[in-house]
Scaffold this active site. Structure first.
Site, mmCIF file in Angstrom:
data_model
loop_
_atom_site.group_PDB
_atom_site.id
_atom_site.type_symbol
_atom_site.label_atom_id
_atom_site.label_comp_id
_atom_site.label_asym_id
_atom_site.label_seq_id
_atom_site.Cartn_x
_atom_site.Cartn_y
_atom_site.Cartn_z
ATOM 1 N N HIS A 114 0.662 -1.124 -0.117
ATOM 2 C CA HIS A 114 0.160 -0.061 0.632
ATOM 3 C C HIS A 114 0.127 1.363 -0.123
ATOM 4 C CE1 HIS A 114 1.054 -0.678 4.215
ATOM 5 N NE2 HIS A 114 0.556 0.881 4.216
ATOM 6 N N HIS A 179 3.896 8.080 14.448
ATOM 7 C CA HIS A 179 3.122 7.038 14.223
ATOM 8 C C HIS A 179 3.860 5.770 14.495
ATOM 9 C CE1 HIS A 179 4.153 6.568 10.073
ATOM 10 N NE2 HIS A 179 3.522 5.134 9.624
HETATM 11 O O1 LIG Z 1 -0.291 -3.000 7.668
HETATM 12 C C1 LIG Z 1 1.259 -2.428 8.819
HETATM 13 O O2 LIG Z 1 2.251 -2.767 8.735
HETATM 14 C C2 LIG Z 1 1.045 -1.495 8.717
HETATM 15 C C3 LIG Z 1 -0.101 -0.541 8.090
HETATM 16 C C4 LIG Z 1 0.190 1.110 8.420
HETATM 17 C C5 LIG Z 1 -0.830 1.539 9.549
HETATM 18 C C6 LIG Z 1 -0.908 3.301 9.959
HETATM 19 C C7 LIG Z 1 0.409 4.126 8.622
HETATM 20 C C8 LIG Z 1 0.773 2.997 8.081
HETATM 21 O O3 LIG Z 1 1.605 4.604 6.955
HETATM 22 C C9 LIG Z 1 0.616 2.130 8.011
HETATM 23 O O4 LIG Z 1 1.656 1.479 6.724
HETATM 24 FE FE LIG Z 2 3.389 2.982 5.821
#
Ligand SMILES: O=C(O)CCc1cccc(O)c1O
Ligand SMILES: [Fe+2]
Length: 314
Positions: A114, A179
């Site tokens: 993603h 984060h």
């Molecule tokens: O699925 C994962 O391992 C992390 C997913 C994920 C969640 C929040 C913000 C992010 O930037 C992110 O990548």
């Molecule tokens: Fe991320």
């Protein structure tokens, strides 16, 4: 030869967890702005800097940086799966960046998650709408390289971009800001989780669903105030945006890897993608950040920012 930047946060929890309506509307307006900015700039090449989250890159071979000469999105969460339209210039950039003394890896079969696919979907409406050079920047798998090296990578890509056939290059950064989502760490992982971090390609649908459900739940916890996760740090985020906006990228060379995690959570290292994108822009001349949006969105586990920049003489 005009250049431009768009740098924005990503979150795979968009579409899963619902923030307050007003928050969602403000973020959607920021996406709209970025889409209009990019449509107006009309890039013929996008250099996309993004991290990975143990979906495409694993500890069996973890480079600090990697340029894909071909790339396939895996389709994690609800992002699209399939081939990116990787430009021939990917190979040229890799060659020139290596010649400049930056030891970038190259992949003829890069798998991306993603981090790459969400901005392509959100800003262009699909994975294959625009010629792209995908540049992976390790932002989670410790040990990380000094952040100054990421700035130098961006600088080298910026210089090299001036010699490409493409005339209008957009530097696109994806990730951050502060984060700390529940991404496992090798040092503290159980044997089972460690095996997945070392070579976890092709999880079963059940494994993937379990992992994603855990991250989705963590966002709801963070928003409810019932989480033990490190909170979003809006002050740190605004200071980071101030540095980038002022074009003072050399300051990042003094930022230690530990400081990022202490202040802004482990995944705040995803701002490495911003540092590379803005350093590439700075290599082509002075820039002006002409759009800056920021909002902490705990439901999405992200200090969420969207920025664009143009050349000062444009
Ligand atoms: O699925 C994962 O391992 C992390 C997913 C994920 C969640 C929040 C913000 C992010 O930037 C992110 O990548
Ligand atoms: Fe991320």
């Amino acid at each position: 030869m005009p250049v431009a930047v768009c740098a924005l946060s990503h979150s795979p929890l968009i579409g899963f967890n619902q923030p307050a309506k007003a928050v969602e509307e403000r973020v959607e307006k920021a996406f709209d702005h970025a889409r209009r900015f990019i449509a107006g700039f009309d890039p013929d090449l996008v250099v996309l800097f993004a991290p990975d989250h143990y979906n495409g890159f694993f500890y069996d071979m973890m480079p600090p940086f990697c340029i894909g000469t071909r790339a396939t999105a895996l389709g994690d969460y609800d992002t699209p799966a399939g081939e990116l339209s990787v430009a021939k210039s990917a190979r040229t950039l890799a060659k020139d960046v290596l010649a400049a003394g930056i030891d970038v890896a190259l992949s003829e079969r890069m798998y991306v998650d993603h981090g790459f696919s969400q901005p392509l979907q959100l800003l262009f409406g699909g994975l294959d709408r625009v010629p792209v050079v995908p540049v992976f920047i390790n932002s989670v798998a410790a040990p990380l390289c000094p952040v100054g090296r990421v700035r130098q990578l961006g600088t080298a890509i910026g210089h090299a971009s001036a010699h490409l056939d493409e005339q209008r290059v957009l530097f696109l950064g994806s990730g951050g800001l502060s984060h700390d989502p529940p991404v496992p760490q090798l040092e503290t992982a159980t044997a089972e989780v460690a095996a997945r971090l070392i070579d976890g390609r092709n999880p079963t649908p059940e494994e993937r669903a379990r992992r994603q459900a855990r991250v989705i739940a963590s966002g709801l916890d963070l928003a409810a105030g019932t989480s033990s996760m490190q909170p979003i740090n809006p002050d740190w985020d605004q200071q980071f945006l101030d540095v980038v906006s002022a074009g003072e990228l050399r300051l990042v060379d003094a930022w230690s890897t530990e400081w990022f995690a202490e202040q802004a959570g482990h995944s705040s290292h995803e701002v490495r993608t911003w540092i590379a994108a803005y350093a590439a822009m700075a290599a082509r001349g002075k820039y002006v950040m002409n759009y800056r949006f920021y909002e902490p969105v705990p439901e999405w586990v992200a200090g969420f920012a969207v920025t664009t920049a143009v050349s000062a003489d444009a």
